[in-house]
Design a protein around this motif. Structure first.
Motif, PDB file in Angstrom:
ATOM      1  N   LYS A 320      -0.305 -13.731  13.705  1.00 51.55           N
ATOM      2  CA  LYS A 320      -1.595 -13.161  13.299  1.00 51.55           C
ATOM      3  C   LYS A 320      -1.480 -12.152  12.167  1.00 51.55           C
ATOM      4  O   LYS A 320      -2.339 -12.093  11.289  1.00 51.55           O
ATOM      5  N   THR A 321      -0.447 -11.305  12.200  1.00 50.17           N
ATOM      6  CA  THR A 321      -0.267 -10.310  11.134  1.00 50.17           C
ATOM      7  C   THR A 321       1.226 -10.097  10.889  1.00 50.17           C
ATOM      8  O   THR A 321       2.042 -10.308  11.805  1.00 50.17           O
ATOM      9  N   PRO A 322       1.599  -9.656   9.692  1.00 57.53           N
ATOM     10  CA  PRO A 322       3.016  -9.371   9.424  1.00 57.53           C
ATOM     11  C   PRO A 322       3.578  -8.295  10.352  1.00 57.53           C
ATOM     12  O   PRO A 322       4.748  -8.359  10.750  1.00 57.53           O
ATOM     13  N   GLU A 323       2.739  -7.304  10.698  1.00 58.86           N
ATOM     14  CA  GLU A 323       3.215  -6.229  11.582  1.00 58.86           C
ATOM     15  C   GLU A 323       3.527  -6.761  12.977  1.00 58.86           C
ATOM     16  O   GLU A 323       4.531  -6.382  13.589  1.00 58.86           O
ATOM     17  N   ALA A 324       2.685  -7.667  13.486  1.00 56.47           N
ATOM     18  CA  ALA A 324       2.932  -8.263  14.801  1.00 56.47           C
ATOM     19  C   ALA A 324       4.197  -9.104  14.765  1.00 56.47           C
ATOM     20  O   ALA A 324       5.026  -9.061  15.691  1.00 56.47           O
ATOM     21  N   ASP A 325       4.370  -9.864  13.700  1.00 57.95           N
ATOM     22  CA  ASP A 325       5.561 -10.705  13.558  1.00 57.95           C
ATOM     23  C   ASP A 325       6.830  -9.854  13.553  1.00 57.95           C
ATOM     24  O   ASP A 325       7.819 -10.181  14.216  1.00 57.95           O
ATOM     25  N   ALA A 326       6.793  -8.741  12.844  1.00 57.38           N
ATOM     26  CA  ALA A 326       7.968  -7.869  12.755  1.00 57.38           C
ATOM     27  C   ALA A 326       8.320  -7.273  14.116  1.00 57.38           C
ATOM     28  O   ALA A 326       9.504  -7.198  14.489  1.00 57.38           O
ATOM     29  N   LEU A 327       7.299  -6.869  14.862  1.00 59.79           N
ATOM     30  CA  LEU A 327       7.556  -6.269  16.173  1.00 59.79           C
ATOM     31  C   LEU A 327       8.066  -7.298  17.176  1.00 59.79           C
ATOM     32  O   LEU A 327       8.962  -7.005  17.980  1.00 59.79           O
ATOM     33  N   VAL A 328       7.518  -8.506  17.148  1.00 53.24           N
ATOM     34  CA  VAL A 328       7.994  -9.560  18.055  1.00 53.24           C
ATOM     35  C   VAL A 328       9.457  -9.883  17.749  1.00 53.24           C
ATOM     36  O   VAL A 328      10.283 -10.019  18.665  1.00 53.24           O
ATOM     37  N   LYS A 329       9.794  -9.979  16.479  1.00 52.62           N
ATOM     38  CA  LYS A 329      11.189 -10.241  16.106  1.00 52.62           C
ATOM     39  C   LYS A 329      12.103  -9.116  16.569  1.00 52.62           C
ATOM     40  O   LYS A 329      13.220  -9.354  17.042  1.00 52.62           O
ATOM     41  N   SER A 330      11.629  -7.886  16.449  1.00 49.32           N
ATOM     42  CA  SER A 330      12.421  -6.738  16.894  1.00 49.32           C
ATOM     43  C   SER A 330      12.665  -6.791  18.399  1.00 49.32           C
ATOM     44  O   SER A 330      13.784  -6.583  18.865  1.00 49.32           O
ATOM     45  N   HIS A 331      11.614  -7.073  19.172  1.00 48.90           N
ATOM     46  CA  HIS A 331      11.774  -7.171  20.623  1.00 48.90           C
ATOM     47  C   HIS A 331      12.697  -8.324  21.011  1.00 48.90           C
ATOM     48  O   HIS A 331      13.566  -8.163  21.883  1.00 48.90           O
ATOM     49  N   ARG A 332      12.518  -9.477  20.391  1.00 48.78           N
ATOM     50  CA  ARG A 332      13.359 -10.624  20.730  1.00 48.78           C
ATOM     51  C   ARG A 332      14.838 -10.314  20.474  1.00 48.78           C
ATOM     52  O   ARG A 332      15.702 -10.635  21.292  1.00 48.78           O
ATOM     53  N   ALA A 333      15.109  -9.691  19.347  1.00 46.77           N
ATOM     54  CA  ALA A 333      16.495  -9.357  19.012  1.00 46.77           C
ATOM     55  C   ALA A 333      17.077  -8.377  20.028  1.00 46.77           C
ATOM     56  O   ALA A 333      18.221  -8.535  20.478  1.00 46.77           O
ATOM     57  N   TYR A 334      16.291  -7.383  20.416  1.00 46.70           N
ATOM     58  CA  TYR A 334      16.795  -6.377  21.350  1.00 46.70           C
ATOM     59  C   TYR A 334      16.902  -6.927  22.766  1.00 46.70           C
ATOM     60  O   TYR A 334      17.873  -6.636  23.475  1.00 46.70           O
ATOM     61  N   LEU A 335      15.937  -7.747  23.189  1.00 40.38           N
ATOM     62  CA  LEU A 335      16.011  -8.384  24.506  1.00 40.38           C
ATOM     63  C   LEU A 335      17.225  -9.303  24.601  1.00 40.38           C
ATOM     64  O   LEU A 335      17.873  -9.389  25.645  1.00 40.38           O
ATOM     65  N   THR A 336      17.535  -9.961  23.489  1.00 37.15           N
ATOM     66  CA  THR A 336      18.735 -10.814  23.446  1.00 37.15           C
ATOM     67  C   THR A 336      19.988  -9.955  23.567  1.00 37.15           C
ATOM     68  O   THR A 336      20.924 -10.292  24.285  1.00 37.15           O
ATOM     69  N   GLN A 337      20.005  -8.833  22.859  1.00 38.47           N
ATOM     70  CA  GLN A 337      21.130  -7.909  22.916  1.00 38.47           C
ATOM     71  C   GLN A 337      21.363  -7.397  24.347  1.00 38.47           C
ATOM     72  O   GLN A 337      22.499  -7.245  24.792  1.00 38.47           O
ATOM     73  N   LEU A 338      20.261  -7.165  25.081  1.00 40.59           N
ATOM     74  CA  LEU A 338      20.367  -6.696  26.460  1.00 40.59           C
ATOM     75  C   LEU A 338      20.688  -7.827  27.440  1.00 40.59           C
ATOM     76  O   LEU A 338      20.951  -7.558  28.616  1.00 40.59           O
ATOM     77  N   GLY A 339      20.639  -9.072  26.957  1.00 37.93           N
ATOM     78  CA  GLY A 339      20.925 -10.205  27.837  1.00 37.93           C
ATOM     79  C   GLY A 339      19.738 -10.628  28.688  1.00 37.93           C
ATOM     80  O   GLY A 339      19.905 -11.377  29.666  1.00 37.93           O
ATOM     81  N   LEU A 340      18.534 -10.192  28.312  1.00 36.50           N
ATOM     82  CA  LEU A 340      17.341 -10.514  29.110  1.00 36.50           C
ATOM     83  C   LEU A 340      16.722 -11.844  28.696  1.00 36.50           C
ATOM     84  O   LEU A 340      16.033 -12.479  29.492  1.00 36.50           O
ATOM     85  N   ILE A 341      16.935 -12.262  27.454  1.00 33.62           N
ATOM     86  CA  ILE A 341      16.492 -13.576  27.020  1.00 33.62           C
ATOM     87  C   ILE A 341      17.590 -14.165  26.132  1.00 33.62           C
ATOM     88  O   ILE A 341      18.501 -13.458  25.687  1.00 33.62           O
ATOM     89  N   SER A 342      17.498 -15.481  25.889  1.00 34.70           N
ATOM     90  CA  SER A 342      18.410 -16.100  24.932  1.00 34.70           C
ATOM     91  C   SER A 342      17.568 -16.660  23.807  1.00 34.70           C
ATOM     92  O   SER A 342      16.489 -17.220  24.038  1.00 34.70           O
ATOM     93  N   GLN A 343      18.016 -16.459  22.581  1.00 31.49           N
ATOM     94  CA  GLN A 343      17.242 -16.884  21.421  1.00 31.49           C
ATOM     95  C   GLN A 343      17.156 -18.417  21.362  1.00 31.49           C
ATOM     96  O   GLN A 343      18.087 -19.101  21.703  1.00 31.49           O
TER      97      GLN A 343
END
Length: 343
Positions: A320-343
């Motif tokens: 929907k917006t560049p800001e939303a896209d940036a935040l989702v990417k940030s969360h996905r990367a960090y959740l992956t780092q924590l082992g909570l999701i896999s990319q």
């Protein structure tokens, strides 16, 4: 000699008095009007009151806060704008109320289906690069993000059974605005967006069958289980990041030591909120069955199904917006780092 000592002592005292007077005259004062959606008798309301006391005490009274509880000045969803325009000075509700401004606020307000604990979510803010990204978003709307306080996973309140996803079909419930309405609608529920302060009356009069309001201990404080005798615990669907966000011009005008005091008090509030609800939620769970409330513990499979649906919905919002896209990417990367999701 004795006269000289007396004179010197008198001069020293006079000098100290003068310095003290000058210091007092130079002391800067900050007056803040803050609104929260929480009632003063809830666990979160009491923690907010402790935050006020901490700030006023640490600042030796230089910072004075007038706290408005239960969204008594404007509706919860209007608190952000009221602070941005100077009707209030700070907003102590949550970013998810502002998804109409920018969908990116969903991912600083209620990530849904992401982190398991408040500590993980707070670590994204302070260790995962989240604060700068979030504060940049707030700055676009003339607001300054000060910090988060997260009580953990929410529990639903309902007048009907909530044993699993099948019970969500045609379940009419209060929902905050944003991503949650889409996810629950996909699961067959009928979300109704209404202000936080309207929940009890809507539940009492049967306008809704249930509500997504807060954590189980706060729900007790709101009196929701006096009416809705069904709930779920542990929660899994929602873990809001309640925020403190202030009018940027007001914040920028504050002296640096006042800003540090506010930041320190918020970080204390964040820790105490997470710790307090660990205890209060457990107490509520132990007490509620004696009051005729049925507590449902959804299976790992049912919880996983909801999380998968939520994370799938992130992508639609990210587009929907560049800001939303940036935040989702940030969360996905960090959740992956924590082992909570896999990319």
């Amino acid at each position: 000699m004795k006269f000289m000592k007396t004179a010197l002592a008198t001069a020293a005292v006079a000098g100290l008095a003068t310095a003290s007077a000058i210091s007092g005259a130079m002391a800067q004062e900050t007056q803040l009007r803050i609104q929260t959606h929480y009632a003063p008798e809830t666990v979160s309301g009491k923690l907010a009151a402790q935050f006020v006391d901490d700030v006023q005490t640490m600042s030796n009274g230089e910072i004075q806060i007038e706290m408005f509880y239960s969204s008594s000045v404007v509706k919860s969803v209007e608190t952000f704008d009221a602070a941005a325009t100077g009707i209030l000075d700070c907003d102590m509700t949550g970013g998810a109320y502002q998804t109409g401004k920018n969908p990116a606020f969903q991912f600083v307000g209620d990530i849904m289906g992401g982190y398991d604990t408040p500590y993980q979510q707070l670590s994204w803010l302070y260790q995962g690069g989240g604060f700068d990204a979030a504060d940049e978003l707030y700055g676009k709307y003339d607001m300054k993000l000060v910090g988060w306080w997260i009580y953990g996973q929410e529990s639903l309140a309902s007048t009907k059974p909530l044993a699993g996803p099948e019970d969500l079909k045609d379940w009419k419930f209060r929902s905050p605005p944003g991503l949650e309405t889409e996810i629950f609608a996909e699961l067959g529920a009928k979300p109704v967006v209404m202000d936080f302060t309207e929940i009890f009356t809507a539940l009492e009069t049967g306008i809704i069958d249930g509500a997504d309001a807060s954590g189980i201990a706060n729900n007790v404080g709101l009196g929701l289980y006096d009416i809705g005798k069904h709930t779920n615990y542990p929660g899994f669907h929602s873990m809001p990041s309640d925020h403190l966000a202030c009018n940027k011009a007001k914040w920028d005008a504050m002296p640096e030591h006042h800003k540090r005091i506010m930041d320190t008090a918020m970080q204390k509030l964040a820790l105490q909120t997470a710790l307090t609800f660990e205890v209060k939620n457990a107490e509520a769970v132990a007490m509620l069955p004696d009051q005729g409330v049925t507590i449902y513990n959804w299976s790992e499979e049912d919880r996983a199904a909801f999380r998968a649906a939520a994370q799938k919905a992130w992508d639609g919002w990210a587009a929907k917006t560049p800001e939303a896209d940036a935040l989702v990417k940030s969360h996905r990367a960090y959740l992956t780092q924590l082992g909570l999701i896999s990319q």
